[in-house]
Design a protein around this motif. Structure first.
Motif, PDB file in Angstrom:
ATOM      1  N   GLY A  20       0.863  -1.407  -0.023  1.00 51.41           N
ATOM      2  CA  GLY A  20      -0.229  -0.084  -0.046  1.00 51.41           C
ATOM      3  C   GLY A  20       0.918   1.329  -0.059  1.00 51.41           C
ATOM      4  O   GLY A  20       0.728   2.223  -0.892  1.00 51.41           O
ATOM      5  N   ASP A  40      -6.066   3.163   7.624  1.00 49.95           N
ATOM      6  CA  ASP A  40      -5.045   2.181   7.956  1.00 49.95           C
ATOM      7  C   ASP A  40      -5.284   2.017   9.546  1.00 49.95           C
ATOM      8  O   ASP A  40      -5.249   2.890  10.423  1.00 49.95           O
ATOM      9  N   MET A  42      -2.906   0.890  11.410  1.00 55.41           N
ATOM     10  CA  MET A  42      -1.739   0.919  11.975  1.00 55.41           C
ATOM     11  C   MET A  42      -1.604  -0.397  12.755  1.00 55.41           C
ATOM     12  O   MET A  42      -1.249  -0.206  14.005  1.00 55.41           O
ATOM     13  N   ILE A  65     -10.984  -0.754   8.623  1.00 53.06           N
ATOM     14  CA  ILE A  65     -12.033  -0.921   7.293  1.00 53.06           C
ATOM     15  C   ILE A  65     -13.298  -1.556   7.934  1.00 53.06           C
ATOM     16  O   ILE A  65     -14.394  -1.574   7.089  1.00 53.06           O
ATOM     17  N   GLU A  89      -4.706  -8.733   6.967  1.00 50.53           N
ATOM     18  CA  GLU A  89      -3.917  -9.192   7.520  1.00 50.53           C
ATOM     19  C   GLU A  89      -3.209 -10.269   6.799  1.00 50.53           C
ATOM     20  O   GLU A  89      -3.784 -10.840   5.975  1.00 50.53           O
ATOM     21  N   SER A  90      -1.664 -10.175   6.711  1.00 44.03           N
ATOM     22  CA  SER A  90      -1.167 -10.766   5.470  1.00 44.03           C
ATOM     23  C   SER A  90      -0.171 -11.774   5.507  1.00 44.03           C
ATOM     24  O   SER A  90       0.490 -12.424   4.802  1.00 44.03           O
ATOM     25  N   THR A 129      -3.860 -12.253  -4.037  1.00 43.71           N
ATOM     26  CA  THR A 129      -2.800 -13.103  -3.815  1.00 43.71           C
ATOM     27  C   THR A 129      -3.103 -14.215  -4.734  1.00 43.71           C
ATOM     28  O   THR A 129      -4.190 -14.684  -4.845  1.00 43.71           O
ATOM     29  N   LYS A 160      -8.416 -14.686   1.924  1.00 44.74           N
ATOM     30  CA  LYS A 160      -8.318 -14.052   0.698  1.00 44.74           C
ATOM     31  C   LYS A 160      -9.390 -14.464  -0.439  1.00 44.74           C
ATOM     32  O   LYS A 160     -10.076 -13.656  -1.045  1.00 44.74           O
ATOM     33  N   GLN A 191       9.267  -3.539   3.217  1.00 44.24           N
ATOM     34  CA  GLN A 191       8.481  -4.924   3.575  1.00 44.24           C
ATOM     35  C   GLN A 191       8.961  -5.281   4.841  1.00 44.24           C
ATOM     36  O   GLN A 191      10.055  -5.162   5.484  1.00 44.24           O
TER      37      GLN A 191
HETATM   38  N1  LIG Z   1       2.988  -9.207   0.211  1.00 47.52           N
HETATM   39  C1  LIG Z   1       2.870  -9.908  -0.984  1.00 47.52           C
HETATM   40  O1  LIG Z   1       3.769 -10.515  -1.485  1.00 47.52           O
HETATM   41  C2  LIG Z   1       1.391 -10.181  -1.494  1.00 47.52           C
HETATM   42  C3  LIG Z   1       1.118 -10.573  -2.732  1.00 47.52           C
HETATM   43  C4  LIG Z   1      -0.006 -10.731  -3.151  1.00 47.52           C
HETATM   44  C5  LIG Z   1      -1.160  -9.875  -2.570  1.00 47.52           C
HETATM   45  N2  LIG Z   1      -0.853  -9.364  -1.485  1.00 47.52           N
HETATM   46  C6  LIG Z   1      -1.966  -8.734  -0.846  1.00 47.52           C
HETATM   47  O2  LIG Z   1      -1.825  -7.356  -0.785  1.00 47.52           O
HETATM   48  C7  LIG Z   1      -2.155  -6.530   0.289  1.00 47.52           C
HETATM   49  C8  LIG Z   1      -1.251  -6.001   0.967  1.00 47.52           C
HETATM   50  O3  LIG Z   1      -0.304  -6.624   1.345  1.00 47.52           O
HETATM   51  P1  LIG Z   1       1.131  -6.183   2.170  1.00 47.52           P
HETATM   52  O4  LIG Z   1       2.117  -7.318   1.935  1.00 47.52           O
HETATM   53  O5  LIG Z   1       1.349  -4.762   1.666  1.00 47.52           O
HETATM   54  O6  LIG Z   1       0.457  -6.362   3.751  1.00 47.52           O
HETATM   55  P2  LIG Z   1       1.088  -5.616   5.176  1.00 47.52           P
HETATM   56  O7  LIG Z   1       0.814  -6.443   6.204  1.00 47.52           O
HETATM   57  O8  LIG Z   1       2.408  -5.097   4.857  1.00 47.52           O
HETATM   58  O9  LIG Z   1       0.074  -4.395   5.228  1.00 47.52           O
HETATM   59  C9  LIG Z   1      -1.137  -4.409   5.713  1.00 47.52           C
HETATM   60  C10 LIG Z   1      -1.723  -3.164   5.822  1.00 47.52           C
HETATM   61  O10 LIG Z   1      -3.069  -3.283   6.241  1.00 47.52           O
HETATM   62  C11 LIG Z   1      -3.322  -2.637   7.709  1.00 47.52           C
HETATM   63  N3  LIG Z   1      -4.501  -3.144   8.189  1.00 47.52           N
HETATM   64  C12 LIG Z   1      -4.887  -4.419   8.607  1.00 47.52           C
HETATM   65  N4  LIG Z   1      -5.635  -4.432   9.243  1.00 47.52           N
HETATM   66  C13 LIG Z   1      -6.664  -3.474   8.843  1.00 47.52           C
HETATM   67  C14 LIG Z   1      -7.791  -3.073   9.217  1.00 47.52           C
HETATM   68  N5  LIG Z   1      -8.592  -3.734  10.006  1.00 47.52           N
HETATM   69  N6  LIG Z   1      -8.162  -1.938   8.804  1.00 47.52           N
HETATM   70  C15 LIG Z   1      -7.514  -0.855   8.170  1.00 47.52           C
HETATM   71  N7  LIG Z   1      -6.057  -1.327   7.988  1.00 47.52           N
HETATM   72  C16 LIG Z   1      -5.668  -2.380   8.156  1.00 47.52           C
HETATM   73  C17 LIG Z   1      -2.097  -2.777   8.331  1.00 47.52           C
HETATM   74  O11 LIG Z   1      -1.867  -1.858   9.311  1.00 47.52           O
HETATM   75  C18 LIG Z   1      -0.930  -2.658   7.228  1.00 47.52           C
HETATM   76  O12 LIG Z   1      -0.544  -1.362   6.926  1.00 47.52           O
HETATM   77  C19 LIG Z   1      -3.055  -7.734   1.119  1.00 47.52           C
HETATM   78  O13 LIG Z   1      -4.223  -7.657   0.842  1.00 47.52           O
HETATM   79  C20 LIG Z   1      -2.399  -8.829   0.677  1.00 47.52           C
HETATM   80  O14 LIG Z   1      -3.132 -10.081   0.825  1.00 47.52           O
HETATM   81  C21 LIG Z   1       0.364  -9.386  -0.975  1.00 47.52           C
END
Ligand SMILES: NC(=O)c1ccc[n+]([C@@H]2O[C@H](COP(=O)([O-])OP(=O)(O)OC[C@H]3O[C@@H](n4cnc5c(N)ncnc54)[C@H](O)[C@@H]3O)[C@@H](O)[C@H]2O)c1
Length: 340
Positions: A20, A40, A42, A65, A89-90, A129, A160, A191
């Motif tokens: 993001g 966010d 946070m 959210i 949550e990732s 994903t 997801k 990251q």
């Molecule tokens: N990292 C990867 O390789 C990858 C690959 C494909 C898809 N994705 C998807 O991309 C998106 C972002 O992934 P990322 O790696 O940046 O994750 P990340 O964990 O680094 O970031 C997630 C963010 O969401 C926020 N968040 C969590 N719960 C929340 C809530 N209830 N309300 C508001 N904010 C909330 C967190 O504070 C954080 O800033 C996710 O949906 C993930 O499924 C990630």
């Protein structure tokens, strides 16, 4: 895209997390006139400093959210016309320990945002994903495409998958203007150190060995975060509504191969690794066929030289110790408690 959407006022959920925040930075470069509102919660995964240094600062709102009245208020107050939904949550390992926040944020939170999009006729892009498709065996040569069946393995990927299905249902049932990208493993700056590549780099930087689950044979299909952000923005602007686009760079490597590249780049012996307990139910191999986004939108990875981008990522972590160090100790403590 309608004319109304061109003058973008975008709600970016999860904009203080890894992808993001890279996306907000990317947008500031390619579309500086867009108004960006970050929502966010946070969580531990966010870092407010991820958005430092931007000449045009986004509006950052700390909130959940899942809070529908907050989402409603933001949409109205900021005249939002599109949502790009990253918040989640990732981390797979966390979902195995406790799936509850994953179910709440990833499923219910997506529902709350979809309802706001439906009520206000907003453009909605869902960031998802390739893990929703499960895995293949290590020796397989097939790749996932948009028609691959959903077969998620972990609580994370199951939530997801559920959120993808909600997005599709809102399109089919209500005509909400949705798109989805399912991308492969991202890497790059900002990251969290719990994730595979930053964990290995920061282990070496703190005098520890890289840690490999099992025998390190699992294969991941690596995509630079910059290329993913460009794909997401392309699909948001020009993707066909109701459609899913897979995003990947055909850059499949075993975890052991990636660790050995990192070791070589950081001038360490190639056997300086530690094999640790595998993740229960771990996926063996991911592979993405990104023909559709290439064909329809002309997207292609620009950072296709993995070695070069990996080297740049190592440099970033070397230069940003104060960014990652505060989370390193607690992250490793948690891993140790679980035998990883
Ligand atoms: N990292 C990867 O390789 C990858 C690959 C494909 C898809 N994705 C998807 O991309 C998106 C972002 O992934 P990322 O790696 O940046 O994750 P990340 O964990 O680094 O970031 C997630 C963010 O969401 C926020 N968040 C969590 N719960 C929340 C809530 N209830 N309300 C508001 N904010 C909330 C967190 O504070 C954080 O800033 C996710 O949906 C993930 O499924 C990630």
């Amino acid at each position: 895209m309608t004319d109304k959407d061109e003058v973008a006022s975008l709600l970016v959920t999860g904009g203080a997390g890894f992808i993001g925040s890279n996306f907000v930075r990317y947008l500031a470069r390619v579309n500086p006139q867009a108004k960006v509102v970050v929502l966010d919660k946070m969580t531990y995964a966010a870092n407010p400093h991820n958005l430092d240094g931007l000449s045009r600062k986004p509006i950052v709102i700390r909130g959940d959210i899942c809070d529908s009245s907050l989402v409603e208020q933001i949409v109205e107050q900021h005249h939002i016309n599109g949502i790009i939904h990253f918040a989640a949550e990732s981390h797979n390992d966390n979902s195995i320990r406790d799936a509850a926040p994953f179910i709440h944020t990833n499923i219910y939170g997506t529902y709350v945002l979809l309802e706001a999009a439906r009520r206000h006729d907003l453009r909605f892009h869902h960031v998802s994903t390739d893990e929703v498709f499960g895995d293949t065996s290590v020796g397989d040569v097939t790749r996932f495409d948009e028609s691959s069946p959903y077969r998620p393995s972990s609580p994370y990927s199951a939530t997801k998958a559920a959120s993808d299905h909600l997005v599709r249902a809102w399109w089919r049932t209500y005509g909400t203007r949705v798109t989805i990208t399912n991308s492969s493993n991202n890497y790059g700056p900002f990251q969290h150190v719990e994730k595979f590549i930053p964990r290995q780099i920061t282990n070496i930087l703190t005098g520890h060995r890289p840690k490999l689950y099992g025998q390190g044979e699992d294969v991941r299909d690596w995509l630079s975060v910059e290329d993913d952000c460009r794909a997401i923005w392309n699909v948001y602007r020009r993707g066909r509504l109701g459609q899913t686009y897979l995003v990947g760079a055909d850059n499949r490597l075993s975890n052991l191969a990636v660790v050995q590249m990192i070791l070589a780049m950081m001038n360490r012996p190639l056997d300086e690794v530690e094999f640790v307990r595998d993740r229960p139910g771990a996926d063996r191999r991911y592979a993405i066929d990104a023909s559709k986004i290439r064909r329809e939108l002309g997207w292609k990875p620009l950072q296709a030289d993995f070695a070069k981008s990996l080297e740049a990522t190592i440099e970033w972590y070397k230069r940003h110790e104060s960014w990652w160090m505060p989370a390193k100790q607690t992250t490793e403590l948690r891993y140790r408690q679980e035998g990883h």
